[in-house]
Every structure is written in structure tokens, then in C-alpha cells.
Design a protein around this motif. Structure first.
Motif, mmCIF file in Angstrom:
data_model
loop_
_atom_site.group_PDB
_atom_site.id
_atom_site.type_symbol
_atom_site.label_atom_id
_atom_site.label_comp_id
_atom_site.label_asym_id
_atom_site.label_seq_id
_atom_site.Cartn_x
_atom_site.Cartn_y
_atom_site.Cartn_z
ATOM 1 N N VAL A 235 1.026 -1.208 -0.091
ATOM 2 C CA VAL A 235 -0.025 -0.103 0.044
ATOM 3 C C VAL A 235 0.667 1.220 -0.354
ATOM 4 O O VAL A 235 0.597 2.179 0.084
ATOM 5 C CB VAL A 235 -1.267 -0.242 1.319
ATOM 6 N N ILE A 236 1.901 1.309 0.682
ATOM 7 C CA ILE A 236 2.755 2.511 1.312
ATOM 8 C C ILE A 236 3.352 2.809 0.035
ATOM 9 O O ILE A 236 4.095 3.953 -0.525
ATOM 10 C CB ILE A 236 3.413 2.060 1.889
ATOM 11 N N TRP B 125 -5.109 -5.246 18.113
ATOM 12 C CA TRP B 125 -3.605 -3.957 18.016
ATOM 13 C C TRP B 125 -2.157 -4.922 17.120
ATOM 14 O O TRP B 125 -1.810 -4.907 16.780
ATOM 15 C CB TRP B 125 -2.817 -4.496 19.790
ATOM 16 N N LEU C 78 -1.696 -3.777 14.326
ATOM 17 C CA LEU C 78 -1.790 -1.749 14.145
ATOM 18 C C LEU C 78 -0.447 -1.881 13.846
ATOM 19 O O LEU C 78 0.748 -1.636 13.512
ATOM 20 C CB LEU C 78 -2.077 -1.593 15.307
ATOM 21 N N LEU D 275 2.856 -1.058 11.518
ATOM 22 C CA LEU D 275 3.866 0.550 11.968
ATOM 23 C C LEU D 275 5.258 -0.264 11.327
ATOM 24 O O LEU D 275 5.719 0.465 11.434
ATOM 25 C CB LEU D 275 3.229 0.656 12.967
ATOM 26 N N ILE E 58 6.176 0.444 8.569
ATOM 27 C CA ILE E 58 7.099 1.818 8.160
ATOM 28 C C ILE E 58 8.377 2.469 8.726
ATOM 29 O O ILE E 58 9.014 3.078 8.347
ATOM 30 C CB ILE E 58 5.844 3.063 9.013
ATOM 31 N N LEU E 59 8.460 1.598 9.972
ATOM 32 C CA LEU E 59 9.707 1.929 11.105
ATOM 33 C C LEU E 59 11.095 1.259 10.498
ATOM 34 O O LEU E 59 11.753 1.725 10.214
ATOM 35 C CB LEU E 59 9.138 1.501 12.608
ATOM 36 N N ALA F 125 11.116 0.805 7.577
ATOM 37 C CA ALA F 125 11.543 1.320 5.655
ATOM 38 C C ALA F 125 12.453 2.778 6.116
ATOM 39 O O ALA F 125 13.478 2.958 5.477
ATOM 40 C CB ALA F 125 9.759 1.686 5.354
ATOM 41 N N ALA F 126 11.837 2.989 7.446
ATOM 42 C CA ALA F 126 12.707 4.364 7.583
ATOM 43 C C ALA F 126 14.578 3.909 8.036
ATOM 44 O O ALA F 126 15.009 4.264 7.789
ATOM 45 C CB ALA F 126 12.144 5.212 9.093
ATOM 46 N N ILE G 219 8.696 -1.419 17.948
ATOM 47 C CA ILE G 219 7.452 -1.162 17.732
ATOM 48 C C ILE G 219 6.398 -2.283 18.996
ATOM 49 O O ILE G 219 5.916 -1.840 19.534
ATOM 50 C CB ILE G 219 6.553 -1.529 16.249
ATOM 51 N N ILE H 266 7.169 -0.576 22.305
ATOM 52 C CA ILE H 266 6.316 0.581 22.249
ATOM 53 C C ILE H 266 4.675 0.636 22.376
ATOM 54 O O ILE H 266 4.348 0.905 23.947
ATOM 55 C CB ILE H 266 6.563 1.573 21.003
ATOM 56 N N PHE H 267 4.553 -0.521 22.332
ATOM 57 C CA PHE H 267 3.315 -1.260 22.360
ATOM 58 C C PHE H 267 3.271 -1.162 23.754
ATOM 59 O O PHE H 267 2.553 -1.313 24.890
ATOM 60 C CB PHE H 267 2.247 -1.706 21.458
ATOM 61 N N ARG I 299 -2.487 9.816 -0.751
ATOM 62 C CA ARG I 299 -1.353 8.783 0.043
ATOM 63 C C ARG I 299 0.006 10.197 1.620
ATOM 64 O O ARG I 299 -0.769 9.036 2.999
ATOM 65 C CB ARG I 299 -0.136 7.796 -0.294
ATOM 66 N N MET J 42 1.063 6.838 20.560
ATOM 67 C CA MET J 42 0.768 5.371 21.123
ATOM 68 C C MET J 42 2.144 5.844 21.971
ATOM 69 O O MET J 42 2.557 5.685 22.883
ATOM 70 C CB MET J 42 1.307 4.010 20.040
ATOM 71 N N ALA K 177 4.184 5.335 25.759
ATOM 72 C CA ALA K 177 5.177 4.784 25.945
ATOM 73 C C ALA K 177 5.936 4.803 26.343
ATOM 74 O O ALA K 177 6.344 4.731 27.639
ATOM 75 C CB ALA K 177 5.701 3.934 24.418
ATOM 76 N N ALA L 262 10.269 9.133 11.855
ATOM 77 C CA ALA L 262 10.362 7.603 11.018
ATOM 78 C C ALA L 262 9.810 7.974 9.828
ATOM 79 O O ALA L 262 9.646 7.531 8.899
ATOM 80 C CB ALA L 262 9.135 6.548 12.096
ATOM 81 N N LEU M 1 11.562 9.911 6.995
ATOM 82 C CA LEU M 1 12.451 9.225 6.825
ATOM 83 C C LEU M 1 11.880 7.961 5.516
ATOM 84 O O LEU M 1 13.270 7.326 5.027
ATOM 85 C CB LEU M 1 13.156 8.107 7.809
ATOM 86 N N LEU M 2 10.678 8.365 5.691
ATOM 87 C CA LEU M 2 10.194 7.367 4.706
ATOM 88 C C LEU M 2 11.067 7.803 2.871
ATOM 89 O O LEU M 2 10.047 7.126 2.159
ATOM 90 C CB LEU M 2 8.608 7.496 4.125
#
Lengths: 345, 345, 345
Positions: B73-74, B112, B115, B119, B122-123, B125-126, B147, B150-151, C283, C297, C301, C324, C327-328
Motif C-alpha cells: 500500500v505504501i 493490536w 496496528l 507500523l 513503516i519503521l 523502511a525508515a 514497535i 512501545i506497545f 497517500r 502511542m 510508551a 520515522a 525518513l520514508l
């Protein structure tokens, strides 16, 4: 043959004998903790550590020998090894574990020093790859800090960890109401808000970089630094003094200040900024003082941060403060950085 | 058509059918947790997770599917997606949340996982942008670790957080006097300082990378790895063994060792250094063992570091240890790195 | 002369008068906290801080003035100073220390603000060197966060630290069973699960970025942002709303949500991703919302992570989440980044 500067002529002569070259590399490694690529400075520091305690001196030597050997085995750059760049983390790993593990002269503690000093060489090589490659700054003593903290925190729960009484986990609290910044050698000792207190704070603050809580050790180290560089020796004393003053101004515990704990990070930070990384001007001199203040603030912060695990701040305050100030190069047109190739650590 | 290596011929055939290509990407993603760009390895690991617990297997699949979909999607690089590089964090997020949140098969926990897995893409990729761009190393499973932590840490104070009994905040303490490194399945179980204990520690240490505390799961995973690479499978077993031995030498809790907790980080670390990032020589083989030792030490350290919040170390020890050793490339002339383009994660 | 956008014509006119140029730089610095290189936006925010509390407004002004002066003294790039890039950390240092130190209008607290704001300039210059140099992203407000946290944590044990009642160290615990996400102004206040509660959460969530817990302050800030950019103002409100909704969905404490604590990081994060760093498309709009969720989130945390020292999360959640997502760029062909030179912070 001059003993000042980096003693290049001597270094080249030592290269003719592998054992002598190795000893020279190790002594330079000890000196590199405070950026002095000079075996006489290193020797003075080793003497200071033995003055602090023979076990401390032995542990430091064990650390620097092992970490330098590890660099040879892994195949690191020979020039870097000869300049002591794979010894300075090792001598500190040895000193720290000799202080925070118990008992003295224990064979298991020696095994942990060998393990930690070896790993410090690998971690330093990795960090140097990242720091110098991407940002043109050295990682300072970060490898020593990480390896020592990794060992000490794990050791809380290891049957063979050998953690001593200086490691005492507790809850962080707001204690400001009961803290006194009166200089004194121990909590119940006589007030020393006088020349004696100040001299102890400053010169123990030099010795404590090498875990030597001794005013004599501090003086020997300053003399050793002066052999290599007079400017560096001046900034060492200035830095330790600024660290003490910052602690007094913030209202930190006067026992810690008297015993030099507020000095050692600031001493190395001021020396780095004022005497090593920037060409000396009034602006870089002011920045060296500011960096010493920042290192002292970080010492207070990191000490409190580590309270829940009872861990020491080690030289993380020096690393972070100095990194911040050294990274200013290029950002200000008023600061002239010394060429990276001319900096030894 | 060979099932060894990266199964390129099969991958190209799967490209003809979008659904088949997606399934292939997801299975490769599972395999990439241990650097195996191979769908058969991934399938073996999924089976091992179901052997561990069906809810674990389901959660892992949910995670890998969602994180791979998020990458599509991204608009991430199709080649990277097909190689499973946006699936390996997701499968671990799913597995971890299925273990540390309660109850099993809960719809909120599944939300969760969706979710967190999204994430993680994305993280990752960064982080990949930073790590590969600036330092030419991959960020390994850091995105999964960040991730998930953090959760979990936030969830301590969330009404809908669903944290289970394995998350138990406590004070860090010096417990070394009361720790026993005797191998045993539970604190009050019979001593297993024998072949049974050793085999459990080693193969549960393989399974625990995927949260499967099962000796059978561990064996299935080793076989799955061997399908792709024999060398990798050998280093997997060597790494888990070294992790166990490090725990025993340090005097860590024998219950944790028996149940594989000292093995899974060391297994992946040794596999990475010995079988993936460096051309195999005696030197890289020794470094693989050293990296497994370092990963085990980091497991002890991070576990104690996280005690005040009751959090697990996850695979942070593997990430940090492997980063340190992989960053040695270029620093030593004696180590030959595998080309970055030839490394899959 | 238009007051929209970056007010370039006005800026050039102000350059004719050194004092006016300095005031303009400071006001732009205040605006830059939310990426608005516009003095009118900055003025609106200053007014909002005075609405929150006059001492807050004064402390913020002191911080921005000192940090901007420090940049001039050190010799930073004049264009960057004029764009307010050495003011935005300072205004936040001032605001944070005015809130977390006690009493108000205290001369010692003002000294700490001067010290902290000066150091924030040096640290920001260093971080910008690393972040922009190696990764082409700005370090956002990391310098403010680090300097403020360094001071506050150390101050727990400083006689002159002046830490106030909002800093209360405690043990982390699993409290999920007793947490209620019912919106209300205080723990024992009436339920406000209605329009009043929602509006308070959203607009206090705007004001809280500047430590102003006031719905009016929030509205003034949104208007001030709209002067510079309508798109940014919309994403500010969207971001704060998403932060609130994330807190409600996770089941976070409804008192914190009502008072805007779940909004301020998400507001700035959504504004950065949706209105500043990426060319607006469907997007990038979706990513802005996802970034707001991630920032929320992270707020949960980091808040729990800091419990043992009683420290606030400040804007670390915004920094990490936005880093994050920003940086994409480059990782996805579907996202068009705005040129670095066109971004102001």
C-alpha cells in the motif's frame, strides 16, 4: 630525543623490536584516554593508577594489553594500533571492573576483564566505522562505557557476576531538600569549604578518570599530560575546576564533589574541546568551559538515571558532551577544526 | 526445481500469479527472520510456530500478511517485498503480542497485532533508509523490537492494553547470591544437568526466536534452515549452544537457560556473522562464536535493564551484537564482507 | 504586504534594523516549533502562552531570546538564525522549566532557563550537523527534549534544582484494571463524554505543545498557524483529534486526554507529515493520520518509561514518530518529498 608531543622519533625506533613496539602501543593507549598519543603520559597514568591501588594498576594493564592484542588478532589497522587507539577502552574496562567487582585480585574478575577488554576492541572498531565514516568524529570512550555497563547490569543477576557493594540499586527520589553541597571527604566528615577541599576536588577529579581517588595520582597525571602538551594540561585543570564549580552551583552532594566525581568528565571534555579538536582561540576556549559545564550536568543526570540499577555514570557524560561540542565543527564559520587525520582519538 | 538457496526459479514462476506471489513473499518474510530468503524455510518455521501453539502460528501469519500488505500500500520496492524484507518484523510482532497479551484468540489483541505489524513496516523502511544509506548495514529486527516494546510499555497503563501475566514490573536487585545455574525446566523441577537439559536448552533456544518453547519446533526450524543453507543451519546450532554455555558460565538462572532463553539471540547472531555477512574463514568463524557470546551477555543485560517495567528483551540483544560485528567490515583487512546486494536482510 | 507564507518581503525590510531583525528572528523561532517560518504565527503563539500564564509567556520569551543570542555569539549561519532555526528549542526549554520548576518568577529558575536555552543552541547545531548531513532530515525539537530532561533528572538530587510537584518518581505498575478513559477535567470531575470534552481535548491538545493548558490558547494558535498556512492549520486540528481518538481507543486516562496531553505530539506530527515534508496527496494524508496515531502511542510508551524518575515525555513522541515517517522519503516512489532547502525546520 624529545618526550614532548607524539614522540614520533621514539615510536619509529620502537618499531624495530616487536615487544617494545607492543609496550609502546599499550602505553600510548593509556595516554589516549585523555587524547595523549605519548608513552610517557601513559606511563605516568599507569603509575598514578598503582598509587591509587596496586590492584587497580594491574587491572588497567591487563585491560590495555588484552584489548591491544585483540586488535592485532582481528587484523585492525597497524597505524591505529601503534597510536594506542585500541588500548584506551581496555585500560578503562580493566579499571572499572576492578573497582565495581569484588573481591580484589580475584581470578574470576580477571576473566571478566579479559572478556570485556576483548569485546571493547570489537565494539570500538564498529563504532569508529559509524562515527568517523558518517560524521567525522571519533566515538571516544563509548565502547568502554557500553561494555562495562552491559556487564555490570547483567551481573546483578549472575551467580558469578561478582558485583561489589558500590553497585546498589535503589528508587529514584526527589532528595533535593536533604542534599548539602558542603565540601567534605565523607558524609559525616568535617566541612572542607576551603583550599584543602578545592584542591582535593580538582586533583581527585583528574585521578578519578582512571578510578584513582587520590590527590597525588591526579597531580602525577597532570604532569604526565604536560609532558605531551602544556595546553592540554592547563585545560585538564580548568575542566576539573569547572566541573567542581558546576556541582557546587547546582547544589550537588559535597562528598561526591570533594572526591572528584564532578571533575573527571569535565576535565576530559575541556581538554578535548580546548586542546585537541579546535584550534585555540578565545571562542574555542569559552566553548571548552561550556563543554565542561555540560559534561558536569550530564554527570548529574546520568547518575540519577542509573539509580534504579545502582550503576555508575562512568565517562558517558564526557562522551555525550564532547560529541555535541565537537560536532559544531562545520556549523560555525568561527571555529577552526583540527584535521581529523591529526587527531589521535 | 531446487528448494535450496533462494529458490529463484520458483520465485519467478510464482510471479505469474499475484496471490501465489503474495504467499511466497510472506513465507520468505518468515524465513528472513533468520536471513533465509526461501519459502520452504518460512513454511517450516510457520509449522514450528503452530507446533508451539496454534494461536502463536495464527498470530505470526496475521503479522506477516499485514506487514507485507502495508508495504504494498505504501509503495515500497517490489523486489524487497518479494524477498520478504517487509514481512520478518511483522511475523515477530504477531508472535510477541500473542505471547505477552491475554487472552488467546482475542479480537482486541488481533487489532493490536494489525496496528503493530503495519507500523513495523513503516519503521523498518525508515530505519533501512538510515542504516543502509549511511552505514551499509541492515537494521535487522529493530523495527519489531521498537514497535512491540512501545506497545507493551504503554499498555501497562491502558484499559484496553491486554497485558498478560508475563509482564510483571519489579525493582532491579542484586540477586546473584540466590541465582542457580542448574539446568531445570522450572524453578522447582528436577535437576537436568545432563544430555536432556542440554538438548532442551539448544533446540528450545532455536524455537524461542519465534516464541515457540518446544524442542520439536526447534528441530523443525533447523531442518527448514538447512533446506536453504547447510552452513547457516550449523551456525544456528553452534550459536544456540554458545548462548547456553555463556549463560552457564556467567551463572544465569538455569530455568531460563533450559527453556531456550539464552539461545535464540545467539543462534541468530552466529548465523548472521558466520553464515551470511562474512565469507567463511577461520577468523569469521571465531567472530561468529564471539558474537554469540556478546549476544548472550546483552540478553542478560537488557533483561535486567527492563525489569522496572517487566518487559522482555526480545531480539534487541541479537540486533545490537550483530550490528557491532557486521560493522567490523572495512575495519579489518582480514575479513571479507559479502556484497550488500547479495545479502537479503 | 502579505502576512501569509514566510513573509519574505517583511523579513527583508526588517533586515534594515538590527533590533527589528532580532525580534523577527525570535518570533519566527517561536513559530518554527510547528514549522511556521512566520513572525505573526510566532506572535500568536506568544500571546497564547501569556493567556496560559504570564510566567509561561515570559519564560518562553526568555528562552527564545537567549537561544537566538547564543547562536549569534557562536557564529551560526545567519540565514538559519533569521529563519528562527535557533529559537524553537529555546522557547520550549523556557516553557518547560517554567512549568516543571518551582516557584514562578524565581530568579534561580530564570538562571536555569538561560543555561538550558544556551545549551539547546549548541546541541541543536550538533544534531543538525549529524541529521541533515547524514540523513537529510532535521533533528526537530530533540535538543529541547534532551536539555530539559538532562536538567530535570539531575535536579532530583540538586539542592538548587527547584523541581516542583509535577515531577514525582514512582514505580511502574500494571494499572490497566483501574484506568478509565472517560473524558473529564480532573479525576473526580463530572464525566464529559460530549462536545465539551472533545473540544477541550482537541484545542488544549494544540495549546499543550507550548505548555498552555487552555482551550482559548489552542484556538489562538490554530488561527496563528492559519495565517501562515491553511493546510497546516487543518492538519493541526486533525492531528490533535487523532491523538485524542487514539488515547480513547487504547483506553488511556481520560483526565490526561481531556487536558490535551494526547493531542500535542500528534498535532505537530500530522502537521509535519501532511503539511510540510510531503507534497499533499491522498497517500501523504493517510500517512499524516498514521503518524499521529504513532505519536500518540509513543506518548503513552514514553510516559510510562519515565515513571521511575517522574519525568514528562515532552515532545519526544513527536520527534520519534515524525522522524520515522519523514525518513520514508526515497523509500517509496509514491511519496514526493518537499526539497530540504524549502523546509524551514
Amino acid at each position: 630525543m624529545s618526550v614532548n608531543g607524539t614522540m614520533q622519533a621514539w615510536g619509529e625506533r620502537a618499531d624495530g623490536n616487536p615487544l617494545l613496539a607492543f609496550v609502546d602501543s599499550c602505553l600510548r593507549g593509556v595516554g589516549q584516554v585523555c587524547f595523549m598519543n605519548n608513552p610517557v603520559t601513559g606511563l605516568a597514568i599507569v603509575i598514578a593508577m598503582f598509587i591509587g591501588e596496586p590492584w587497580l594498576g594491574f587491572a588497567g594493564l591487563l585491560g590495555v594489553v588484552v584489548s591491544t592484542l585483540a586488535a592485532i588478532v582481528i587484523g585492525m589497522d597497524r597505524g591505529a594500533i601503534r597510536a594506542g587507539l585500541f588500548g584506551f577502552n581496555g585500560v578503562l574496562v580493566g579499571g572499572a571492573l576492578s573497582l565495581f567487582l569484588q573481591p580484589d585480585w580475584d581470578i574470576v574478575v580477571m576473566v571478566w576483564i579479559v572478556l570485556g577488554a576483548s569485546l571493547s576492541t570489537i565494539l570500538h572498531a564498529a563504532l569508529a566505522n559509524v562515527f568517523i565514516g558518517a560524521h567525522a568524529v571519533p566515538p571516544f570512550t563509548l565502547a568502554f562505557n557500553f561494555i562495562t555497563l552491559i556487564f555490570l547490569i547483567g551481573a546483578l543477576n549472575f551467580a558469578n557476576g561478582r558485583v561489589g557493594g558500590l553497585i546498589a540499586p535503589a528508587d529514584a527520589q526527589v532528595t533535593r531538600g536533604s542534599v548539602s553541597n558542603t565540601l567534605r571527604s565523607a558524609a559525616d566528615a568535617a566541612t572542607a569549604n576551603n583550599l584543602e577541599g578545592v584542591l582535593n576536588a580538582i586533583f581527585r577529579g583528574i585521578g578519578q578518570l582512571f578510578f584513582a581517588n587520590s590527590i597525588v595520582a591526579g597531580i602525577v597525571i597532570v604532569v604526565g599530560i604536560a609532558v605531551c602538551s602544556r595546553i592540554a594540561a592547563i585545560f585538564a585543570v580548568v575542566g576539573s575546576t569547572v566541573g567542581m564549580l558546576t556541582g557546587l552551583a547546582l547544589g550537588a552532594n559535597g562528598v561526591a564533589i570533594y572526591n572528584g566525581l564532578w571533575g573527571f568528565n569535565s576535565f576530559d571534555a575541556a581538554l578535548a574541546v580546548g586542546g585537541v579538536f579546535f584550534v585555540l582561540t578565545w571562542r574555542s576556549g569559552v566553548l571548552a568551559v561550556a563543554c565542561a559545564v555540560f559534561a558536569a550536568m550530564l554527570f548529574g543526570a546520568i547518575g540519577t538515571l542509573f539509580i534504579p540499577w545502582g550503576l555508575p555514570a562512568l565517562t558517558l557524560p564526557f562522551c555525550f558532551a564532547t560529541l555535541a561540542f565537537v560536532l559544531l565543527k562545520g556549523a560555525s564559520t568561527e571555529l577552526e577544526p583540527v584535521e581529523v587525520a591529526d587527531i589521535t582519538t
